[in-house]
Write a protein that holds these residues in place. Structure first.
Motif: not given
Length: 307
Positions: A77, A209-212, A214, A223
């Motif tokens: 990431g 984590r949510f996404r690397p 956003i 988020v």
């Protein structure tokens, strides 16, 4: 003054040089320790402790950075610098340069430079070393160092943000942002986001984590809308702090252990970037670490407000 006394007096400067070259608290501390060992082992005492120690810590940092760059290419990431809450070196005459060079945005720009360019830029633009001292530190001619500095300045200038904000504006907006966060006011959070806001999370594959990355006010708001209730239900704490010289916060669990550190880039009256460091390996120097996975499970099990 003993060698130990000289070293301790210069230690804040040495750490600050190493951190800006490396972007890592742990690696900078190791570079400073290696510098002390080499100073101890020197048979003759140098005429200038500052010149000698600055040269050694710069060369050690360049060597470490060359190997670190390979590891960062394999990093899981996005890679972010290790958050620094307090810069140990203070110089009123260079306060603006010191603060600007410490930000996440500046350190990420420095990542684009070669190790030599980065070292020369840090020594010249941040700490105002003359080119004779820089040439000695990096083992290049003064003419070569002038060229390295010019290239580095062009790269750094080309990546600067278009929006500027004074310290008062940044602090006030950050206070509103984290105040709304603690109160769970998602709409108030959303109003503070720039249209092109970015949220970058560094977990290193070792934390939730949510996404690397956003991008955009609406996706970031979604988020935040998910994250806010988890913090509230988990009875966590949001501790406003200056992170890398910018407004930010340290997130802690109910026992005060560290979960995450956020740094905010603010300009034009809006929040433009959220840098969220979640990798526990990068948070050890801040305090005892929480088990982020356990905290997330606990927050999901906690009763929802009003239920």
């Amino acid at each position: 003054m003993t060698r130990a006394d000289e070293f301790q007096e210069l230690r804040p400067l040495l750490f600050s040089i190493a951190y800006r070259i490396l972007g890592s608290v742990s690696e900078a501390e190791d570079a400073v320790q290696e510098t002390w060992l080499r100073y101890q082992a020197t048979a003759t005492r140098p005429a200038s402790a500052k010149a000698f120690l600055s040269t050694v810590v710069t060369r050690v940092s360049i060597d470490v950075l060359r190997s670190a760059r390979v590891r960062r290419e394999e990093y899981v990431g996005p890679w972010l610098p290790e958050p620094l809450l307090t810069d140990p070196y203070q110089d009123p005459a260079r306060s603006a340069e010191l603060a600007d060079s410490l930000s996440m945005a500046a350190l990420l720009l420095l990542e684009r430079l070669s190790p030599l360019e980065r070292a020369v830029f840090v020594l010249r633009e941040v700490f105002a070393f003359d080119f004779r001292a820089i040439a000695s530190a990096v083992g290049r001619s003064e003419a070569a160092c002038h060229q390295l500095a010019a290239r580095a300045r062009r790269h750094m200038a080309g990546g600067r943000a278009r929006f500027e904000a004074d310290r008062k504006e940044r602090e006030e907006l950050a206070e509103r942002f984290f105040g709304a966060f603690r109160e769970g006011e998602v709409d108030a959070l959303t109003e503070l986001l720039a249209a092109e806001v970015r949220m970058v999370g560094d977990s290193g594959g070792k934390a939730p984590r949510f996404r690397p990355v956003i991008v955009g006010a609406e996706p970031v708001a979604r988020v935040l809308a998910t994250f806010v209730p988890l913090v509230i239900r988990g009875a966590g704490a949001v501790e406003p702090r200056r992170v890398n010289g910018q407004p930010g916060a340290v997130f802690r669990d109910r026992d005060g252990r560290v979960l995450s550190a956020w740094a905010l880039d603010i300009g034009g009256g809006r929040l433009r970037t959220i840098h969220a460091v979640n990798n526990p390996d990068k948070l050890r120097h801040i305090g005892p670490l929480a088990d982020a996975w356990a905290a997330l499970r606990e927050a999901n099990r906690a009763p929802r407000p009003g239920s």
